[in-house]
Design a protein around this motif. Structure first.
Motif, PDB file in Angstrom:
ATOM      1  N   LEU A  26       0.777  -1.212   0.092  1.00  0.00           N
ATOM      2  CA  LEU A  26      -0.070  -0.084  -0.076  1.00  0.00           C
ATOM      3  C   LEU A  26       1.084   1.284   0.171  1.00  0.00           C
ATOM      4  N   ALA A  27       1.899   1.273   0.800  1.00  0.00           N
ATOM      5  CA  ALA A  27       2.839   2.402   1.051  1.00  0.00           C
ATOM      6  C   ALA A  27       3.529   2.562  -0.493  1.00  0.00           C
ATOM      7  N   PHE A  28       3.914   1.505  -1.026  1.00  0.00           N
ATOM      8  CA  PHE A  28       4.622   1.725  -2.406  1.00  0.00           C
ATOM      9  C   PHE A  28       3.378   1.893  -3.219  1.00  0.00           C
ATOM     10  N   ALA A  29       2.219   1.806  -3.383  1.00  0.00           N
ATOM     11  CA  ALA A  29       1.192   2.165  -4.366  1.00  0.00           C
ATOM     12  C   ALA A  29       1.120   3.715  -4.268  1.00  0.00           C
ATOM     13  N   LEU A  30       0.715   4.248  -2.823  1.00  0.00           N
ATOM     14  CA  LEU A  30       0.793   5.576  -2.740  1.00  0.00           C
ATOM     15  C   LEU A  30       1.907   6.336  -2.809  1.00  0.00           C
ATOM     16  N   TRP A  31       2.991   5.976  -2.326  1.00  0.00           N
ATOM     17  CA  TRP A  31       4.322   6.719  -2.359  1.00  0.00           C
ATOM     18  C   TRP A  31       5.609   5.992  -2.410  1.00  0.00           C
ATOM     19  N   PRO A  32       5.562   5.720  -4.219  1.00  0.00           N
ATOM     20  CA  PRO A  32       6.644   4.733  -4.522  1.00  0.00           C
ATOM     21  C   PRO A  32       8.089   5.125  -4.160  1.00  0.00           C
ATOM     22  N   ASP A  33       8.401   6.455  -4.493  1.00  0.00           N
ATOM     23  CA  ASP A  33       9.724   7.069  -4.289  1.00  0.00           C
ATOM     24  C   ASP A  33       9.866   7.189  -2.748  1.00  0.00           C
ATOM     25  N   ALA A  34       9.065   7.843  -1.915  1.00  0.00           N
ATOM     26  CA  ALA A  34       9.339   7.605  -0.352  1.00  0.00           C
ATOM     27  C   ALA A  34       9.533   6.510  -0.025  1.00  0.00           C
ATOM     28  N   LEU A  36      10.741   3.699  -1.377  1.00  0.00           N
ATOM     29  CA  LEU A  36      12.088   3.340  -1.441  1.00  0.00           C
ATOM     30  C   LEU A  36      13.065   4.001  -0.691  1.00  0.00           C
ATOM     31  N   ASP A  37      12.991   5.237  -0.648  1.00  0.00           N
ATOM     32  CA  ASP A  37      13.944   5.945   0.498  1.00  0.00           C
ATOM     33  C   ASP A  37      13.920   5.494   1.655  1.00  0.00           C
ATOM     34  N   PHE A  38      12.726   5.136   2.201  1.00  0.00           N
ATOM     35  CA  PHE A  38      12.632   4.934   3.666  1.00  0.00           C
ATOM     36  C   PHE A  38      13.128   3.421   3.757  1.00  0.00           C
ATOM     37  N   VAL A  39      12.737   2.310   2.842  1.00  0.00           N
ATOM     38  CA  VAL A  39      13.419   1.088   2.834  1.00  0.00           C
ATOM     39  C   VAL A  39      14.982   1.233   2.956  1.00  0.00           C
ATOM     40  N   GLY A  40      15.310   2.369   1.839  1.00  0.00           N
ATOM     41  CA  GLY A  40      16.811   2.404   1.721  1.00  0.00           C
ATOM     42  C   GLY A  40      17.722   2.791   2.971  1.00  0.00           C
ATOM     43  N   ALA A  41      16.951   3.309   3.882  1.00  0.00           N
ATOM     44  CA  ALA A  41      17.414   3.605   5.157  1.00  0.00           C
ATOM     45  C   ALA A  41      17.701   2.487   5.828  1.00  0.00           C
ATOM     46  N   PHE A  42      16.892   1.635   5.963  1.00  0.00           N
ATOM     47  CA  PHE A  42      16.879   0.279   6.671  1.00  0.00           C
ATOM     48  C   PHE A  42      18.273  -0.696   5.991  1.00  0.00           C
ATOM     49  N   THR A  43      18.608  -0.275   4.796  1.00  0.00           N
ATOM     50  CA  THR A  43      19.460  -1.277   4.109  1.00  0.00           C
ATOM     51  C   THR A  43      20.640  -0.223   3.997  1.00  0.00           C
ATOM     52  N   HIS A  44      20.810   0.325   4.962  1.00  0.00           N
ATOM     53  CA  HIS A  44      22.219   1.363   5.121  1.00  0.00           C
ATOM     54  C   HIS A  44      22.520   2.255   3.688  1.00  0.00           C
ATOM     55  N   GLY A  45      21.594   2.712   3.233  1.00  0.00           N
ATOM     56  CA  GLY A  45      21.664   3.585   2.002  1.00  0.00           C
ATOM     57  C   GLY A  45      21.685   3.006   0.593  1.00  0.00           C
ATOM     58  N   LEU A  46      21.614   1.714   0.721  1.00  0.00           N
ATOM     59  CA  LEU A  46      21.675   0.831  -0.522  1.00  0.00           C
ATOM     60  C   LEU A  46      20.446   1.765  -1.395  1.00  0.00           C
TER      61      LEU A  46
END
Length: 87
Positions: A26-34, A36-46
């Motif tokens: 749902l989050a990806f459907a509503l705010w795809p770029d945000a 990805l940025d949020f999940v990227g923070a959990f993957t140490h900036g990947l």
């Protein structure tokens, strides 16, 4: 220590992972770029933008909660062995 019911732990973890999967979709459907940025923070900036898929998310992916069921059963089994000793 108390023993865990392996089936109960498996169901609880499976339902939790299914809900997290649906929330993520749902989050990806509503705010795809945000998202990805949020999940990227959990993957140490990947940078996950390079693997962003244009394919729509299928509702069947929520069934991945079955993996959580299996993981919960394994977790509870290991917990029971460690907590009460091998029997």
């Amino acid at each position: 220590m108390n023993r865990l019911s392996t089936l109960s732990a498996g169901i609880a973890l499976g339902v939790t992972l299914a809900l997290l999967s649906m929330l993520c979709a749902l989050a990806f459907a509503l705010w795809p770029d945000a998202t990805l940025d949020f999940v990227g923070a959990f993957t140490h900036g990947l940078d996950l933008g390079t693997i962003k898929s244009a394919t729509p998310i299928s509702p069947g992916r929520a069934l991945y909660g079955i993996v959580g069921l299996v993981a919960g059963v394994v977790y509870a089994s290991i917990y029971n062995v460690v907590a009460t000793g091998l029997r």
